[in-house]
Write an enzyme that holds these catalytic residues in place. Structure first.
Site, PDB file in Angstrom:
ATOM      1  N   HIS A  87      29.398  49.898 134.589  1.00  0.00           N
ATOM      2  CA  HIS A  87      30.177  51.097 134.506  1.00  0.00           C
ATOM      3  C   HIS A  87      29.751  52.046 133.379  1.00  0.00           C
ATOM      4  CE1 HIS A  87      32.775  50.106 130.850  1.00  0.00           C
ATOM      5  NE2 HIS A  87      32.540  48.926 131.325  1.00  0.00           N
ATOM      6  N   ASP A  89      31.799  54.856 132.499  1.00  0.00           N
ATOM      7  CA  ASP A  89      33.069  55.373 131.700  1.00  0.00           C
ATOM      8  C   ASP A  89      33.158  54.689 130.555  1.00  0.00           C
ATOM      9  OD1 ASP A  89      34.073  53.193 133.175  1.00  0.00           O
ATOM     10  OD2 ASP A  89      35.941  53.879 132.817  1.00  0.00           O
ATOM     11  N   ASP A 120      29.702  48.928 125.878  1.00  0.00           N
ATOM     12  CA  ASP A 120      30.362  49.180 126.750  1.00  0.00           C
ATOM     13  C   ASP A 120      30.667  50.201 127.643  1.00  0.00           C
ATOM     14  OD1 ASP A 120      32.740  47.806 128.294  1.00  0.00           O
ATOM     15  OD2 ASP A 120      34.216  48.516 126.814  1.00  0.00           O
ATOM     16  N   GLU A 154      36.236  51.929 135.167  1.00  0.00           N
ATOM     17  CA  GLU A 154      36.489  50.599 134.700  1.00  0.00           C
ATOM     18  C   GLU A 154      37.548  50.457 133.612  1.00  0.00           C
ATOM     19  OE1 GLU A 154      36.318  46.576 132.654  1.00  0.00           O
ATOM     20  OE2 GLU A 154      35.653  48.531 131.731  1.00  0.00           O
ATOM     21  N   ARG A 330      47.534  39.183 129.539  1.00  0.00           N
ATOM     22  CA  ARG A 330      46.267  38.593 130.038  1.00  0.00           C
ATOM     23  C   ARG A 330      46.690  37.125 130.774  1.00  0.00           C
ATOM     24  NH1 ARG A 330      41.972  42.119 129.533  1.00  0.00           N
ATOM     25  NH2 ARG A 330      42.577  43.382 127.763  1.00  0.00           N
ATOM     26  N   SER A 401      38.936  41.187 130.818  1.00  0.00           N
ATOM     27  CA  SER A 401      38.906  41.384 132.068  1.00  0.00           C
ATOM     28  C   SER A 401      38.000  42.325 132.553  1.00  0.00           C
ATOM     29  CB  SER A 401      40.505  41.595 132.356  1.00  0.00           C
ATOM     30  OG  SER A 401      41.488  40.830 131.930  1.00  0.00           O
TER      31      SER A 401
END
Length: 456
Positions: A87, A89, A120, A154, A330, A401
């Site tokens: 991803h 973003d 990330d 994401e 979670r 996640s």
């Protein structure tokens, strides 16, 4: 004598790093509407890069939010097909005053590259693309068939890609998925993540009077939504970290004895984790479980923010008409988002005190997953990682996640190889996010070797 793919990658590493820095300068913050143009620009840059390295059928796929990027190369007859995911973003950079260098001006410091999105997931996406470039440049072809699917949502739940994958388009037919959005357990230790927690992200909206009220005139008679909200939140969890929602733990599949034994053998120092990563005076959580169990294999409930009311300088004696809390859970293998949300919603409504109306909203969700380690793609990954890092691979779970992994399994029947190269202290989602430069270089080499091993 022609260069090998790894040699090509080493020779071109300075350019690879420059291209990563260029991508990091684009503030593709998916949650903020004012950055929608930046997200689209980041997608265009990645699509252009994929075209340049020899990928085919490159295109943007528009969604309700930010676009997907698709590309493929399908000329390895009789060989497996990988679906490469990542991803582009990023999270918002706030709080800005805690960054030592500007979040969207990538800065090298202490062997790391600092920027929002460095690890990330832009750094790892670029590692994937540069591995493919190196293989094509060195060999004129790829040893396996490759499809690429990158997304730009994401960090806000991945609704666009989830809908697209659920439609089961023919251009996603593959044998396995490659996800590089995870981390090594420790520096220099090759790691494959084989389990993820799922999640549900919610809002609790509490409303009292029809408008804000003067606390002197109405205090003692009018309901206060913030007090009601505090009472609700306090009733969700006890002081020992146990979630009080009836039935919440009923379906959990605990880790096996073998898995627990493997976790105990990992190089984990609880005190170093408390000081260096968490930075708190004490760790908390359910009694009877190790830190790794609590963060990898137990469900959680956390409050992320309570916006509203009066928060300016000075005083304003107001009873707000409404209060809001953002709450997530979670989830671990055995649990489902639908059941967890239903149990949670019913319990919140039961906890609501008299005088207020409560609405519980589901913002987004994702399934937990557990990947079997006895498939040929995991075995190829362990061989590749040993070639590059010189050590045996450890298998871990992640407390985080990645909803798309569950979507790949559920809709496309694809196992995922989660091969990432971040580190536990990389500050993803926090100020001073970084990507270790050695890990960036070795990550590219690891991905090259993995694709080669899969094609043998």
């Amino acid at each position: 004598m022609p260069l090998s793919a790894v040699e090509y990658a080493r020779q071109n590493y300075p350019r690879f790093l420059d291209e990563l820095k260029a991508l990091l300068r684009i503030p593709s913050v998916s949650t903020l509407p004012e950055h929608a143009g930046d997200c689209h620009f980041a997608a265009e840059v990645l699509a252009e890069n994929l075209s340049k390295i020899g990928m085919e059928n490159v295109r943007l796929i528009e969604t309700k939010g930010h676009p997907l990027i698709y590309a493929d190369w399908l000329h390895a007859s009789g060989k497996p097909t990988v679906l490469v995911y990542g991803h582009y973003d990023v999270q918002p950079p706030d709080p800005l005053d805690e960054w030592l260098s500007p979040p969207f001006e990538p800065t090298e410091r202490n062997g790391n590259l600092y920027a929002r999105g460095a690890v990330d997931d832009k750094g790892q996406v670029v590692a994937q693309i540069k591995a493919l470039e190196s293989l094509v440049a060195a060999n004129g072809s790829l040893p396996i068939n490759v499809r690429v699917l990158l997304e730009g949502e994401e960090e806000v739940g991945g609704e666009g890609i989830s809908d697209y994958v659920a439609s089961k388009p023919a251009n996603l037919k593959a044998d396995f998925a490659l996800v590089s959005d995870t981390e090594l357990f420790a520096p220099g230790l090759p790691t494959l993540c084989v389990g993820l927690r799922g999640m549900i992200y919610t809002e609790i909206d509490v409303r009292g009077a029809k408008t804000d009220l003067h606390s002197g005139m109405y205090g003692g008679a009018a309901p206060n939504p913030f007090v009601a909200l505090a009472q609700i939140l306090a009733g969700l969890k006890d002081q020992n970290g146990h979630i009080l929602i009836p039935g919440f733990y009923d379906d959990i599949i605990p880790p096996s004895a073998e898995e627990l034994a493997a976790w105990k053998s990992l190089p984990f120092d609880e005190e170093e984790y408390r000081i260096g990563e968490v930075g708190a005076k004490q760790l908390v959580g359910e009694a009877g479980y190790s830190v790794l169990e609590r963060t990898w294999a137990r469900p959680t409930l956390d409050v992320h923010g309570i916006p509203g009311g009066f928060t300016g300088a000075g005083a304003k004696t107001v009873i707000p008409a409404k209060a809001l809390a953002k709450v997530s859970m979670r989830l671990v293998p055995g649990m489902t988002p639908a059941k967890a949300f239903a149990l949670y919603k019913a319990y919140v409504e039961k906890l609501a005190p008299a005088g207020v109306d409560v609405e519980v909203r589901l913002i987004h969700s994702g399934d937990p997953c557990l990947i079997p380690v006895d498939n040929p793609y995991i075995r190829a990954a362990t061989r590749a990682l040993k070639q590059v890092w010189g050590k045996e691979t450890v298998f871990i779970r992640s407390g985080g996640s990645i909803p798309i992994v569950g979507d790949f399994a559920r809709h496309l029947n694809l196992p995922s190889v989660m091969m990432g190269f971040g580190l536990p202290d990389d500050n993803l989602h926090a100020p001073n996010e970084k990507f270790n430069l050695k890990n960036f270089a070795l990550g590219i080499e690891s991905l090259i070797c993995f694709v080669e091993e899969t094609g043998r």
